[in-house]
Design a protein around this motif. Structure first.
Motif, PDB file in Angstrom:
ATOM      1  N   UNK A  73       0.868  -1.164   0.000  1.00 61.96           N
ATOM      2  CA  UNK A  73       0.000   0.000   0.000  1.00 61.96           C
ATOM      3  C   UNK A  73       0.909   1.219   0.000  1.00 61.96           C
ATOM      4  N   UNK A  74       0.594   2.190  -0.841  1.00 61.90           N
ATOM      5  CA  UNK A  74       1.417   3.384  -0.960  1.00 61.90           C
ATOM      6  C   UNK A  74       0.872   4.500  -0.076  1.00 61.90           C
ATOM      7  N   UNK A  75       1.787   5.234   0.562  1.00 63.65           N
ATOM      8  CA  UNK A  75       1.423   6.340   1.442  1.00 63.65           C
ATOM      9  C   UNK A  75       2.191   7.593   1.064  1.00 63.65           C
ATOM     10  N   UNK A  76       1.547   8.740   1.237  1.00 60.24           N
ATOM     11  CA  UNK A  76       2.211  10.037   1.178  1.00 60.24           C
ATOM     12  C   UNK A  76       2.531  10.412   2.617  1.00 60.24           C
ATOM     13  N   UNK A  77       3.705  10.998   2.826  1.00 62.58           N
ATOM     14  CA  UNK A  77       4.137  11.354   4.169  1.00 62.58           C
ATOM     15  C   UNK A  77       4.600  12.803   4.169  1.00 62.58           C
ATOM     16  N   UNK A  78       4.136  13.593   5.151  1.00 63.65           N
ATOM     17  CA  UNK A  78       4.620  14.952   5.345  1.00 63.65           C
ATOM     18  C   UNK A  78       5.335  14.971   6.686  1.00 63.65           C
TER      19      UNK A  78
ATOM     20  N   UNK B 152      -3.023   7.474   2.693  1.00 61.59           N
ATOM     21  CA  UNK B 152      -2.879   6.585   1.537  1.00 61.59           C
ATOM     22  C   UNK B 152      -2.899   7.380   0.239  1.00 61.59           C
ATOM     23  N   UNK B 153      -2.082   6.941  -0.715  1.00 59.42           N
ATOM     24  CA  UNK B 153      -2.089   7.553  -2.040  1.00 59.42           C
ATOM     25  C   UNK B 153      -3.485   7.363  -2.621  1.00 59.42           C
TER      26      UNK B 153
ATOM     27  N   UNK C  66       6.129   2.683   0.380  1.00 59.53           N
ATOM     28  CA  UNK C  66       5.507   1.358   0.355  1.00 59.53           C
ATOM     29  C   UNK C  66       5.439   0.745   1.754  1.00 59.53           C
ATOM     30  N   UNK C  67       4.265   0.211   2.064  1.00 58.66           N
ATOM     31  CA  UNK C  67       4.035  -0.476   3.332  1.00 58.66           C
ATOM     32  C   UNK C  67       3.362  -1.811   2.998  1.00 58.66           C
TER      33      UNK C  67
END
Length: 83
Positions: free
Chosen positions: A12-17, A70-71, A28-29
């Motif tokens: 699962x793809x994530x955006x992180x700030x 999540x993206x 990627x997780x």
């Protein structure tokens, strides 16, 4: 195309700030870490651990995650705080 038996699980793809305002996209997780009662919270721990390993190799201190999502999902508000 069908997935082969025994192949790797979906990521699962994530955006992180981060706290300094920088953003990393498509982190990627493993999908098997997510869901259940904790929802996406295990993603934060997984990404923080990756960041710690990277910071040890680079010699720089890891940044704290301000927010992640999540993206493809709607970005949380900037004043999001973790409980």
């Amino acid at each position: 195309m069908a997935k082969k038996p025994g192949s790797k699980s979906e990521s699962v793809l994530f955006n992180v700030v981060y706290e300094d305002g920088t953003q990393k996209s498509n982190r990627r997780v493993p999908g098997e870490l997510l869901g259940g009662l904790d929802g996406d919270e295990p993603a934060r721990a997984f990404i923080e651990e990756q960041d710690r390993e990277i910071s040890e190799k680079s010699g720089q201190a890891p940044l704290a995650i301000e927010r992640l999502w999540r993206v493809g999902a709607k970005e949380p508000k900037a004043n999001y705080t973790r409980a």
